[in-house]
Every structure is written in structure tokens, then in C-alpha cells.
Design a protein around this motif. Structure first.
Motif, PDB file in Angstrom:
ATOM      1  N   LEU A   1       8.779  -1.964   2.437  1.00  0.00           N
ATOM      2  CA  LEU A   1       8.549  -2.316   3.833  1.00  0.00           C
ATOM      3  C   LEU A   1       7.736  -1.237   4.550  1.00  0.00           C
ATOM      4  O   LEU A   1       6.868  -1.538   5.372  1.00  0.00           O
ATOM      5  N   MET A   2       7.994   0.024   4.209  1.00  0.00           N
ATOM      6  CA  MET A   2       7.280   1.128   4.847  1.00  0.00           C
ATOM      7  C   MET A   2       5.801   1.148   4.490  1.00  0.00           C
ATOM      8  O   MET A   2       4.945   1.392   5.339  1.00  0.00           O
ATOM      9  N   VAL A   3       5.507   0.903   3.214  1.00  0.00           N
ATOM     10  CA  VAL A   3       4.150   1.071   2.700  1.00  0.00           C
ATOM     11  C   VAL A   3       3.380  -0.247   2.663  1.00  0.00           C
ATOM     12  O   VAL A   3       2.151  -0.267   2.761  1.00  0.00           O
ATOM     13  N   GLY A   4       4.093  -1.341   2.492  1.00  0.00           N
ATOM     14  CA  GLY A   4       3.433  -2.634   2.366  1.00  0.00           C
ATOM     15  C   GLY A   4       3.119  -3.005   0.935  1.00  0.00           C
ATOM     16  O   GLY A   4       2.382  -3.960   0.679  1.00  0.00           O
ATOM     17  N   ARG A   5       3.661  -2.244  -0.016  1.00  0.00           N
ATOM     18  CA  ARG A   5       3.506  -2.548  -1.443  1.00  0.00           C
ATOM     19  C   ARG A   5       4.671  -1.902  -2.186  1.00  0.00           C
ATOM     20  O   ARG A   5       5.391  -1.079  -1.637  1.00  0.00           O
ATOM     21  N   LYS A   6       4.837  -2.268  -3.445  1.00  0.00           N
ATOM     22  CA  LYS A   6       5.896  -1.661  -4.250  1.00  0.00           C
ATOM     23  C   LYS A   6       5.557  -0.199  -4.527  1.00  0.00           C
ATOM     24  O   LYS A   6       4.404   0.152  -4.775  1.00  0.00           O
ATOM     25  N   VAL A   7       6.576   0.653  -4.492  1.00  0.00           N
ATOM     26  CA  VAL A   7       6.392   2.088  -4.701  1.00  0.00           C
ATOM     27  C   VAL A   7       7.376   2.554  -5.759  1.00  0.00           C
ATOM     28  O   VAL A   7       8.567   2.208  -5.729  1.00  0.00           O
ATOM     29  N   LEU A   8       6.884   3.376  -6.705  1.00  0.00           N
ATOM     30  CA  LEU A   8       7.749   3.962  -7.722  1.00  0.00           C
ATOM     31  C   LEU A   8       8.383   5.211  -7.133  1.00  0.00           C
ATOM     32  O   LEU A   8       7.698   6.184  -6.808  1.00  0.00           O
TER      33      LEU A   8
END
Length: 528
Positions: free
Chosen positions: A247-254
Motif C-alpha cells: 500500500l505504501m509503495v504501490g507494488r509488491k516489496v521484498l
């Protein structure tokens, strides 16, 4: 007057704070855009988001540092105007800042009463305050010696003083900005116990943090901001760190570093009995010894101010060696054989400074000038008389492309980039030379969660090429995820040397807070 959006099943007075369609612009920059926020009385409400998402601006509006361009603020169901921090305090709003607002040479009692004396007689004010503070301490479990000088207190107790200051002024709504940044895991546990007690007594807490594991551990609700707007508010029990990051970045984050086991080789950096005293003859490093081998990442963990800055200064040549030795691939540096930062760089040492604004870049320089700092004398950047500007520009463009620095504008002033892009530019400059030894201070300080993932990948890639990497970080999660081996510093000494795979944040925290008399219990790994 803008009406707040609220749960139809809740009475408006069940909210301590409601923000309705808050907007704030700074020139062309839209810091807050139609922000709605509801904070329930007696709950811990976390607000997360990347740098520049608008969190700090929103809290500054609530505490009276800024006034909103439009929108409404409600306290206990009533619309209010907050023109300054004095008005916020009158409304029962208190704030604990990331950097404590304390006078070091004042006592705890003097700090708390400062600005709220309430009487022409200081003696009378202090006596009255002492009685009230004792009641507050007993009620909330905030025990601290009121007669102690603040500079003599550990950071965990200094933070407690800040909380006492707010409660002494009758705060019922408490804003905490990055409250765990300088705390050990044990001090975090103590803080969270205090927050739970405050919550049980009806205090509403707004928690601003980038540590998602802490959000999950302590909050009841969490709101996510992105690009100045509020994009979601969820019950904490119904979400995960991964979902919040997306939600913070707008994409999946590892969120965890993806790396293979280290394949270490010969020791490229050796430190032997390094001792260093400051100008006041205060020992900042004492008998520090360790090695870093090719193909490994060694992390240095510790609360800020325990010698890490001085260690990086000595290893990079920014400070002169006083006692002990530094050996870089067979070249000895000691009190009789000093080296400048330039000479150490020529030994194949890269250095990403802890404080990029002070030591890693010049804000007024263009990006292309920052991209060659320390390398400006290299032949590739110089003609027979003048610098080769086209070569410098092309070099910067290549770095920006490889390290995802945005925008790709070599002529833009360094200060105009976001913190994450400034850091990526500094790291790109140092890594591009493929140093044999890389010193990295606080690699992701002030960096967005998406950029953190990228920076970690680049550090691991350098390790896998055979470089020796030393990382100094106050983020224990980062140290454990990124590093192969961990050195723990306390009071200028190495008090622990362990494999990252064989320890955890709690164990590191115990070492970080260990006294010198307890050093032997932390020496689990010996000198590798």
C-alpha cells in the motif's frame, strides 16, 4: 466547515481526533491532499508511508506548526482551530519528537517544568510539579529520577522524560514521531509497555513510524499515506507487513534480503587494538579489533553514539589513528603511518558516509558533480587543462540508469532529489569503482521502503563479486537481514561477534546495553 467521514456505528464523541479534507500546499508541492483521519479514544493509531508521503506535514498541522490551507480539525467531536503548538497543548495534544527537545544540563524536573512554571516563584513551581509528576509516574509506570541531569540518562529514559512533559501538560492525545529510532529492543519493549498503560487509561496515541513490525506489534489501527493522500485505513489485526508495504509503495516489496550464503575468502580489512580519544580526551573507541573478509558483509550494531561514527572516520581516513592499527590488504595505517581519505580510496576503499548531507554530498552541487566527488582527479574526467564535462555527464547518466536514480537529470541540484535518490547516487558513486573494501554508514537512513530493497540488492551483489563490506546501522532488522556476521558495539568497545544466522534482535539488544563488566558474556563469536 468540512464534515468528517466517520463510521455510522460510532458516536462522534468516541473519536479523540478527526481530520476532514485536510489540504496543505508548499508552492507547487501538494503535501496533503483531501486527507481524512479518525482516531478512536484510547487506541493506538499508526500512520505509515514513504518519505514525502505527507505524514509529518499532517502531524505538524495537528500540533500547530502549520495551518492547513483547507479542511477541518475536530477534537472530542468539536471543530477547533489550531494556530500554534500552545493551542494544541491547551486542547490536550502532546508531541514527542524524533529528536528530543530537552536541555542537556537541566534536571528532569527542570526540563518538564520549563515553559509551564505557572508561578513567579520557581521554588513553588518545582515543588508543585514534583507532586504532580509523582502522581503521573505512579499512574502510568513512568518512573524516572526527577533530580537526574538529562545528559546523564540513557536515551530510553530521555524519551520517558518527553512523555512525562506531555502528560504534565495534561495531554490526552499523544503524537510520537519515530519513537524507537535510537532504542534497543529491550527499551522498545519498555516503551510499548508504557504505551499500553497510557492506552488503558484512555490516552489516544498517534504513532508515526517506518518500522512495520512495530506497527503490527503495538497498534490497533493503521493508516497508510502515499503522495500526500490517505490511501487506506485498516484494522491492524487484519493486515500484514507485506500488505502495508504494498500500500505504501504501490507494488509488491521484498522485505527480507534475498541472498545466498557468503563465500568468504582472505581478510581484506584488519583492525587491531584501535583506540581513539576525542578533543576532551574522552575515549570513543577502546581496544577495537576485528576483520572483514572478501565475500562477506559484516554489520556493526549498536545504539548511536557508541563509537560507530569514530570507527568509520578512522577507517576512511577522516580521523587520524592514535593507537592501534588498520591493515587494508597488507598496507598498515597507524599513528606513525597516517593516510588521507584520498590515499585510502586509492587502496580500493569505498565509503558511503553515515551523514550524506554533511560528508557525502554538497546540496548546491549538481548531480553530476556529486557523482564524481572523490574521483574528480581521475583521468577519465579531465582533459589537458579543463574537466571533461561531457564525460562527467555521461558517467552520471550511466550511474543514474544503473542505480535507478530519479529523475535522470545530471544537471539537477543534489539537494533537489529525494532522500532515497540522494542515497542511491552516493552509493552508486562508491560502488561503481568496485572497491575491494566498502564502508557503508546507515545505508538506508531516510530512505523509502522501495529504495531500501534496491540498495540491499546492490550491496549483496558487491559482496558476491568478492568485496569486503562493513555496514554500520542502528536498524537491527536491517543488520540481521543484510549481514553475514554481526559486531556489536557498546561504549566504544566490541562486545559481541556473532553469525547473523545464529542470533536475533533481542540477543543483540542485550549485548548493545551490556556494561563493560558484562562484556565476556557477549563475546560469543570470538575474533573471526
Amino acid at each position: 466547515m468540512t464534515q468528517p467521514i466517520q463510521d455510522p456505528n460510532r458516536d462522534p464523541v468516541s473519536y479523540s481526533i478527526q481530520l476532514a479534507k485536510i489540504n496543505k500546499h508548499f508552492g507547487a508541492v501538494k503535501a496533503n491532499v483531501d486527507v481524512d483521519l479518525n482516531v478512536v479514544k484510547g487506541e493506538i493509531h499508526a500512520i505509515v508511508g514513504e518519505n514525502g508521503a505527507g505524514k509529518s506535514t499532517l502531524m505538524s498541522i495537528l500540533y500547530g506548526f502549520y495551518e492547513a490551507d483547507s479542511g477541518s480539525i475536530y477534537v472530542d467531536g468539536k471543530v477547533v482551530s489550531i494556530t500554534d503548538s500552545k493551542r494544541a497543548i491547551e486542547l490536550g495534544i502532546g508531541m514527542v519528537h524524533q529528536h528530543f527537545m530537552l536541555v542537556d544540563n537541566f534536571t528532569v524536573l527542570e526540563n518538564i517544568v520549563l515553559g509551564a512554571e505557572g508561578s513567579w516563584s520557581l521554588t513553588h513551581s518545582l515543588a508543585k510539579a514534583r507532586k504532580k509528576l509523582q502522581e503521573i509516574s505512579d499512574r502510568y509506570g513512568l518512573n524516572v529520577d526527577l533530580d537526574a541531569v538529562v545528559s546523564h540518562l540513557p536515551v530510553g529514559l530521555q524519551q520517558r522524560v518527553e512523555i512525562l512533559k506531555a502528560l504534565y501538560r495534561d495531554a490526552k492525545i499523544l503524537i510520537l514521531d519515530e519513537p524507537t529510532g535510537v532504542l534497543t529492543p529491550q527499551e522498545v519493549d519498555q516503551l510499548f509497555a508504557i504505551l499500553k498503560t497510557l492506552k488503558s487509561q484512555g490516552v489516544s496515541i498517534l504513532l508515526i513510524t517506518h518500522k512495520l513490525q512495530e506497527v503490527i506489534a503495538i497498534s490497533d489501527q493503521v493508516s497508510v499515506m502515499r503522495a500526500g493522500a490517505m490511501v487506506a485505513t485498516v484494522n491492524t489485526a487484519e493486515t500484514t507487513r507485506e500488505a502495508l508495504a504494498e500500500l505504501m509503495v504501490g507494488r509488491k516489496v521484498l522485505l527480507r534480503v534475498d541472498k545466498q550464503e557468503a563465500n568468504s575468502g582472505a581478510a581484506l580489512l584488519k583492525v587491531d587494538s584501535l583506540t581513539w580519544h576525542d578533543d576532551a580526551n574522552v575515549p570513543r573507541l577502546e581496544d577495537v579489533s576485528f576483520t572483514v573478509s572478501a565475500g562477506e558483509i559484516v554489520g556493526v550494531a549498536g545504539v548511536s553514539g557508541n563509537g560507530q561514527t569514530e570507527l568509520l572516520g578512522l577507517l576512511s581516513g577522516m580521523l587520524d589513528v592514535q593507537q592501534g592499527q588498520i591493515n587494508i590488504e597488507g598496507v598498515c595505517i597507524d599513528a606513525q603511518h597516517q593516510m588521507t581519505p584520498k590515499q585510502i580510496r586509492h587502496l580500493g576503499v569505498g565509503h558511503v558516509a553515515e551523514d550524506r548531507h554533511r560528508d557525502g554530498m554538497v546540496g548546491a552541487f549538481s548531480a553530476e558533480e556529486t557523482a564524481i566527488m572523490g574521483f574528480q582527479d581521475e583521468p577519465e574526467f579531465n582533459g589537458s587543462i579543463l574537466q571533461n564535462r561531457s564525460a562527467i555527464t555521461e558517467h552520471c547518466q550511466e550511474l543514474m540508469s544503473t542505480f535507478d536514480v530519479r529523475p535522470v537529470d545530471p544537471n539537477l541540484k543534489s539537494a533537489s532529489f529525494s532522500g532515497g535518490n540522494q542515497q542511491k547516487l552516493c552509493i552508486a558513486r562508491e560502488m561503481n569503482a568496485t572497491p575491494k573494501v566498502l564502508l557503508v554508514g546507515q545505508p538506508t537512513r531516510g530512505v523509502d521502503i522501495g529504495a531500501i530493497e534496491f540498495i540491499h540488492q546492490q550491496i549483496v551483489a558487491l559482496r558476491d563479486q568478492g568485496s569486503a563490506v562493513l555496514v554500520v546501522s542502528v536498524e537491527l532488522e536491517e543488520i540481521l537481514s543484510l549481514c553475514d556476521r554481526v559486531l556489536v558495539m557498546s561504549e566504544g568497545r566490541i562486545v559481541g561477534n556473532v553469525l547473523a544466522s545464529e542470533t536475533d534482535a533481542r540477543s543483540l539488544g542485550l549485548m548493545m546495553s551490556s556494561s563493560r563488566s558484562g562484556d565476556q558474556m557477549a563475546q560469543q563469536g570470538g575474533q573471526s
